[in-house]
Motif scaffolding. Structure first.
Motif, PDB file in Angstrom:
ATOM      1  N   SER A  67       0.836  -1.159   0.033  1.00  0.00           N
ATOM      2  CA  SER A  67      -0.088  -0.115   0.056  1.00  0.00           C
ATOM      3  C   SER A  67       0.741   1.278   0.028  1.00  0.00           C
ATOM      4  CB  SER A  67      -0.969   0.025   1.210  1.00  0.00           C
ATOM      5  OG  SER A  67      -0.164   0.030   2.415  1.00  0.00           O
ATOM      6  N   ARG A  68       2.259   1.169   0.399  1.00  0.00           N
ATOM      7  CA  ARG A  68       3.034   2.345   0.224  1.00  0.00           C
ATOM      8  C   ARG A  68       4.005   1.908  -0.694  1.00  0.00           C
ATOM      9  NH1 ARG A  68       3.327   5.776   4.149  1.00  0.00           N
ATOM     10  NH2 ARG A  68       1.998   5.165   5.914  1.00  0.00           N
ATOM     11  N   LEU A  69       3.823   1.307  -1.999  1.00  0.00           N
ATOM     12  CA  LEU A  69       4.636   1.005  -3.037  1.00  0.00           C
ATOM     13  C   LEU A  69       3.945   1.530  -4.338  1.00  0.00           C
ATOM     14  CD1 LEU A  69       7.329  -0.271  -4.040  1.00  0.00           C
ATOM     15  CD2 LEU A  69       5.996  -2.328  -4.123  1.00  0.00           C
ATOM     16  N   ALA A  70       4.946   2.542  -5.039  1.00  0.00           N
ATOM     17  CA  ALA A  70       4.168   2.843  -6.479  1.00  0.00           C
ATOM     18  C   ALA A  70       4.975   2.110  -7.334  1.00  0.00           C
ATOM     19  CB  ALA A  70       4.271   4.361  -6.527  1.00  0.00           C
ATOM     20  N   LEU A  71       4.395   1.681  -8.506  1.00  0.00           N
ATOM     21  CA  LEU A  71       5.112   1.041  -9.678  1.00  0.00           C
ATOM     22  C   LEU A  71       4.969   1.924 -10.962  1.00  0.00           C
ATOM     23  CD1 LEU A  71       3.993  -2.512  -9.268  1.00  0.00           C
ATOM     24  CD2 LEU A  71       6.070  -1.374  -8.394  1.00  0.00           C
ATOM     25  N   VAL A  72       6.144   2.188 -11.572  1.00  0.00           N
ATOM     26  CA  VAL A  72       6.252   2.970 -12.799  1.00  0.00           C
ATOM     27  C   VAL A  72       6.931   2.093 -13.940  1.00  0.00           C
ATOM     28  CG1 VAL A  72       6.796   5.272 -14.147  1.00  0.00           C
ATOM     29  CG2 VAL A  72       6.030   5.188 -11.625  1.00  0.00           C
ATOM     30  N   PRO A  73       6.198   0.928 -14.368  1.00  0.00           N
ATOM     31  CA  PRO A  73       7.169  -0.046 -14.998  1.00  0.00           C
ATOM     32  C   PRO A  73       7.699   0.431 -16.213  1.00  0.00           C
ATOM     33  CG  PRO A  73       4.790  -0.609 -15.027  1.00  0.00           C
ATOM     34  CD  PRO A  73       5.035   0.707 -14.351  1.00  0.00           C
ATOM     35  N   GLN A  74       7.158   1.316 -17.214  1.00  0.00           N
ATOM     36  CA  GLN A  74       7.967   1.551 -18.200  1.00  0.00           C
ATOM     37  C   GLN A  74       7.632   3.168 -18.329  1.00  0.00           C
ATOM     38  OE1 GLN A  74       6.964  -0.655 -21.473  1.00  0.00           O
ATOM     39  NE2 GLN A  74       6.806  -2.467 -20.283  1.00  0.00           N
ATOM     40  N   PRO A  75       8.587   3.994 -17.888  1.00  0.00           N
ATOM     41  CA  PRO A  75       8.512   5.520 -17.877  1.00  0.00           C
ATOM     42  C   PRO A  75       8.983   5.877 -19.490  1.00  0.00           C
ATOM     43  CG  PRO A  75      10.566   4.898 -16.819  1.00  0.00           C
ATOM     44  CD  PRO A  75       9.799   3.378 -17.068  1.00  0.00           C
ATOM     45  N   GLY A  76       9.367   5.100 -20.149  1.00  0.00           N
ATOM     46  CA  GLY A  76       9.751   5.762 -21.458  1.00  0.00           C
ATOM     47  C   GLY A  76      10.768   6.903 -21.601  1.00  0.00           C
TER      48      GLY A  76
END
Length: 197
Positions: A67-76
């Motif tokens: 709940s305290r983890l953000a994912l930005v898998p492909q910021p390009g």
């Protein structure tokens, strides 16, 4: 200082993740998640940028407060801007530096130091304060007739770095331990002694 599991505390200067530091974790997502688990459980926020293979289920299984983890898998093409924004507002920022140019890496490291964020790299990072390497052992678990559950794996974690982390250190840990979290490896030594005795 952000907390880490007691099993890993001896490897890091100050027994935790120093704000403004860069930590390179080589070839072990389990170790990376073990570093995030204690800090996020204590209320720190974390983000993972440019590492699409890291999954939220695996993070949760290692004790990360998702709940305290953000994912930005492909910021390009926006990688540098995304990293800079997260380093401004998140306690721990994880990235996979495969295609990060050296000048961008230097700017992001300077930003992490200036803003007091911890930059965790899954792989080498120029001028990392601490570098962690794992030497894995054999998996243990219940196996019968070619089927069963793998429960734990002993590893040696080796740390080296700059400044306060210049003296190389090592620790025997289970990663994961029988409960799915990182734990000290003394049990392994005791089990070896019992088998010999």
């Amino acid at each position: 200082m952000l907390p880490v599991a007691p099993a890993l505390a001896d490897l890091l200067p100050g027994a935790g993740l120093r704000r403004g530091s860069i930590v390179a974790v080589h070839h072990s997502t389990s170790l990376l998640f073990a570093l995030l688990a204690e800090a996020t459980a204590a209320g720190a926020w974390a983000a993972v940028v440019g590492a699409p293979s890291l999954g939220i289920v695996a993070a949760a299984e290692h004790g990360v407060a998702v709940s305290r983890l953000a994912l930005v898998p492909q910021p390009g093409a926006e990688y540098q801007a995304v990293m800079a924004a997260l380093l401004d507002g998140v306690d721990l920022v994880v990235t996979e530096p495969r295609s990060v140019r050296p000048d961008v890496a230097r700017r992001l490291a300077a930003r992490a130091r200036n803003r007091g964020a911890v930059l965790l790299s899954l792989g080498p990072w120029p001028s990392a304060d601490v570098e962690l390497h794992c030497t894995p052992g054999a998996w243990a678990g219940v196996l019968e007739h070619g089927a069963g559950h793998l429960r734990s794996r002993p590893v040696e974690v080796h740390a080296r770095g700059r400044g306060a982390a210049a003296r190389p250190r090592s620790a025997s840990v289970f990663l994961p331990g029988p409960d799915g979290r990182v734990s000290r490896g003394e049990k392994r030594a005791a089990a070896r002694e019992e088998a010999v005795g």
